[in-house]
Design a protein around this motif. Structure first.
Motif, mmCIF file in Angstrom:
data_model
loop_
_atom_site.group_PDB
_atom_site.id
_atom_site.type_symbol
_atom_site.label_atom_id
_atom_site.label_comp_id
_atom_site.label_asym_id
_atom_site.label_seq_id
_atom_site.Cartn_x
_atom_site.Cartn_y
_atom_site.Cartn_z
ATOM 1 N N TRP A 32 12.239 -2.600 -58.701
ATOM 2 C CA TRP A 32 13.620 -0.989 -58.244
ATOM 3 C C TRP A 32 13.404 -1.884 -56.976
ATOM 4 C CZ3 TRP A 32 9.592 3.184 -59.497
ATOM 5 C CH2 TRP A 32 8.857 3.119 -60.656
ATOM 6 N N ARG A 33 13.004 -1.921 -56.056
ATOM 7 C CA ARG A 33 13.722 -2.339 -54.588
ATOM 8 C C ARG A 33 15.036 -3.595 -54.943
ATOM 9 N NH1 ARG A 33 9.029 -0.800 -51.680
ATOM 10 N NH2 ARG A 33 8.215 -2.784 -51.866
ATOM 11 N N ALA A 34 15.022 -4.499 -55.538
ATOM 12 C CA ALA A 34 15.302 -5.436 -55.914
ATOM 13 C C ALA A 34 16.539 -5.422 -56.728
ATOM 14 C CB ALA A 34 14.670 -6.551 -56.554
ATOM 15 N N LEU A 80 16.239 6.356 -57.260
ATOM 16 C CA LEU A 80 15.518 6.750 -56.765
ATOM 17 C C LEU A 80 14.234 6.265 -55.180
ATOM 18 C CD1 LEU A 80 14.783 9.324 -59.219
ATOM 19 C CD2 LEU A 80 16.422 9.676 -57.258
ATOM 20 N N TYR A 81 14.144 5.145 -55.476
ATOM 21 C CA TYR A 81 12.711 4.170 -55.057
ATOM 22 C C TYR A 81 13.619 3.917 -53.836
ATOM 23 C CZ TYR A 81 8.596 2.949 -54.362
ATOM 24 O OH TYR A 81 6.929 3.076 -54.111
ATOM 25 N N GLY A 82 14.984 3.684 -53.837
ATOM 26 C CA GLY A 82 16.296 3.654 -53.038
ATOM 27 C C GLY A 82 16.331 4.465 -51.467
ATOM 28 N N VAL A 106 0.558 2.144 -44.196
ATOM 29 C CA VAL A 106 -1.037 2.829 -45.208
ATOM 30 C C VAL A 106 -0.552 1.696 -46.939
ATOM 31 C CG1 VAL A 106 -2.217 4.416 -46.068
ATOM 32 C CG2 VAL A 106 -1.318 4.206 -43.720
ATOM 33 N N ALA A 107 -1.335 1.055 -47.025
ATOM 34 C CA ALA A 107 -0.819 0.162 -48.887
ATOM 35 C C ALA A 107 0.427 -0.081 -48.678
ATOM 36 C CB ALA A 107 -0.646 2.111 -49.528
ATOM 37 N N ALA A 108 0.735 -1.230 -47.740
ATOM 38 C CA ALA A 108 1.813 -2.009 -47.612
ATOM 39 C C ALA A 108 2.786 -2.313 -49.022
ATOM 40 C CB ALA A 108 1.816 -2.820 -46.144
ATOM 41 N N ILE A 128 -1.572 -2.046 -44.274
ATOM 42 C CA ILE A 128 -2.900 -2.110 -44.758
ATOM 43 C C ILE A 128 -2.980 -2.438 -46.293
ATOM 44 C CG2 ILE A 128 -5.351 -1.550 -44.991
ATOM 45 C CD1 ILE A 128 -4.245 0.808 -42.456
ATOM 46 N N ASP A 129 -3.468 -3.348 -47.271
ATOM 47 C CA ASP A 129 -3.594 -3.157 -48.204
ATOM 48 C C ASP A 129 -4.998 -3.914 -48.577
ATOM 49 O OD1 ASP A 129 -3.062 -3.339 -51.569
ATOM 50 O OD2 ASP A 129 -1.135 -2.671 -50.420
ATOM 51 N N LEU A 130 -4.964 -4.132 -49.986
ATOM 52 C CA LEU A 130 -6.053 -5.269 -50.650
ATOM 53 C C LEU A 130 -6.243 -6.520 -50.205
ATOM 54 C CD1 LEU A 130 -7.285 -3.906 -53.907
ATOM 55 C CD2 LEU A 130 -8.205 -3.058 -51.744
ATOM 56 N N ASP A 158 -9.727 -2.368 -47.849
ATOM 57 C CA ASP A 158 -9.941 -1.333 -49.371
ATOM 58 C C ASP A 158 -9.659 -0.159 -48.620
ATOM 59 O OD1 ASP A 158 -10.162 0.769 -51.339
ATOM 60 O OD2 ASP A 158 -11.081 -0.840 -52.623
ATOM 61 N N LEU A 159 -8.770 1.423 -48.788
ATOM 62 C CA LEU A 159 -8.864 3.059 -48.052
ATOM 63 C C LEU A 159 -9.637 3.113 -48.738
ATOM 64 C CD1 LEU A 159 -4.887 2.553 -48.835
ATOM 65 C CD2 LEU A 159 -6.172 2.665 -46.627
ATOM 66 N N ARG A 160 -10.007 2.974 -49.604
ATOM 67 C CA ARG A 160 -11.952 4.277 -49.918
ATOM 68 C C ARG A 160 -13.320 3.174 -49.032
ATOM 69 N NH1 ARG A 160 -11.080 2.115 -56.252
ATOM 70 N NH2 ARG A 160 -10.551 0.361 -55.019
#
Ligand code: SAM
Length: 305
Positions: A32-34, A80-82, A106-108, A128-130, A158-160
């Motif tokens: 969507w950003r692209a 909307l993502y923009g 967070v969750a990059a 931070i991400d997996l 993992d954020l969990r």
């Protein structure tokens, strides 16, 4: 690479990579950003987003990018993502101007802010991400010779689980103020995981720290979304992603959570209010999308600076 694997319900310790389950949502929003970058009057140009789609060889997103649509319906999610991307860019710029030198994404996912924004010297950006998501991102960016514009620290976690330990091991200093973004994440965490995430952010945040939280869909009504897609078929840019199988509902409102713990929370805005602030008049379809998705954008500062 294989195609996206969906359909299975979430479990509270499930894993994924960039083309499966929640990881694919990172690729989807990069798509969507692209698309936003090649659309009319983009608010933000993320030049790396297309590279992630190309490297994934995902047929759905590659196809969308090969001949970008132009109707208001088909450009709704990229537009909307923009708007969302610009909100978080502005948040980090303002924190940097105020002298905050630690940014935590967070969750990059495939967010390229570390490479796109002009960070002041001395800034560290923690992503931070997996592990598999960060690995894919690093490989693609290295192939393009991309250079981070700040000191970049990867926190593959993992954020969990206990992510504050690797964050601190990567150099994060809880005695110094920090700026945190929680973008497009909360729907993928159950209520306990969300509360734990905010409790940890609060604990790690020195006075004067800031947080921005937001997503296009914070209270997504899946039946209403299906009705909207029936009336506006072009709006659906989800490919095979079934958000109802990936997301959890019924959670605490982050703005209330933060305010109850002494954070100064600014008035919560929707994507439509952000658009107005950027001088845009949202097309009718954006208003309809937002009435189904209930976007929320929150910024807050921890008291006591
Ligand atoms: C929709 S993407 C958003 C990515 C990025 N914030 C953006 O807006 O481009 C959701 C991201 O959350 C990450 N995520 C979700 N749950 C997570 C968890 N428990 N631990 C680590 N990352 C997680 C996924 O891997 C994915 O990269």
């Amino acid at each position: 690479m294989t195609g996206p694997e969906f359909g299975a319900l979430r479990s509270d310790d499930d894993q994924w990579d960039i083309v499966s389950s929640v990881g694919y949502t990172a690729l989807l929003v990069a798509g969507w950003r692209a698309l936003h970058a090649v659309g009319p009057q983009p608010l933000v140009r993320d030049e790396y987003a297309r590279s992630f789609v190309t490297a994934s060889a995902d047929p759905y997103l590659t196809g969308l990018l090969a001949s970008p649509a132009t109707s208001a319906d088909q450009t709704a999610f990229p537009r909307l993502y923009g708007v969302q991307t610009r909100f978080f860019d502005d948040f980090f710029r303002s924190a940097a101007e105020a002298g905050v030198q630690q940014a935590v994404i967070v969750a990059a996912g495939l967010d390229s802010r570390t490479y796109r924004l002009d960070w002041p010297a001395g800034t560290t950006v923690f992503e931070i991400d997996l592990p598999k998501v960060l690995e894919f991102k690093a490989q693609v960016l290295a192939r393009h010779g991309a250079e981070p514009k700040a000191h970049r620290a990867e926190v593959a976690a993992d954020l969990r689980t206990d992510w504050p330990t690797p964050l601190k091991a990567a150099g994060f200093d809880p005695r110094q103020p920090s700026a945190w973004s929680v973008e497009g994440l909360l729907m993928y965490l159950n209520g306990d995981a969300q509360n734990l995430l905010f409790a940890r952010i609060d604990e790690l945040s020195a006075p004067g720290s800031r947080v921005a939280v937001g997503a296009l869909g914070t209270r997504l009504d899946h039946q209403q979304l299906a009705a909207l897609e029936a009336a506006h078929p072009g709006v659906n840019l989800f490919g095979e992603v079934d958000f109802s199988a990936l997301s959890y509902d019924d959670k605490t409102d982050p703005a209330q959570w933060l305010a109850a713990r002494g954070w100064a929370v600014e008035p919560v805005r929707s994507t439509l209010e952000l658009q107005a602030g950027y001088g845009m008049t949202p097309p009718d379809v954006d208003v309809k999308v937002d009435s189904v998705m209930h976007s929320q954008y929150i910024t807050a500062t921890k008291a006591g600076a």
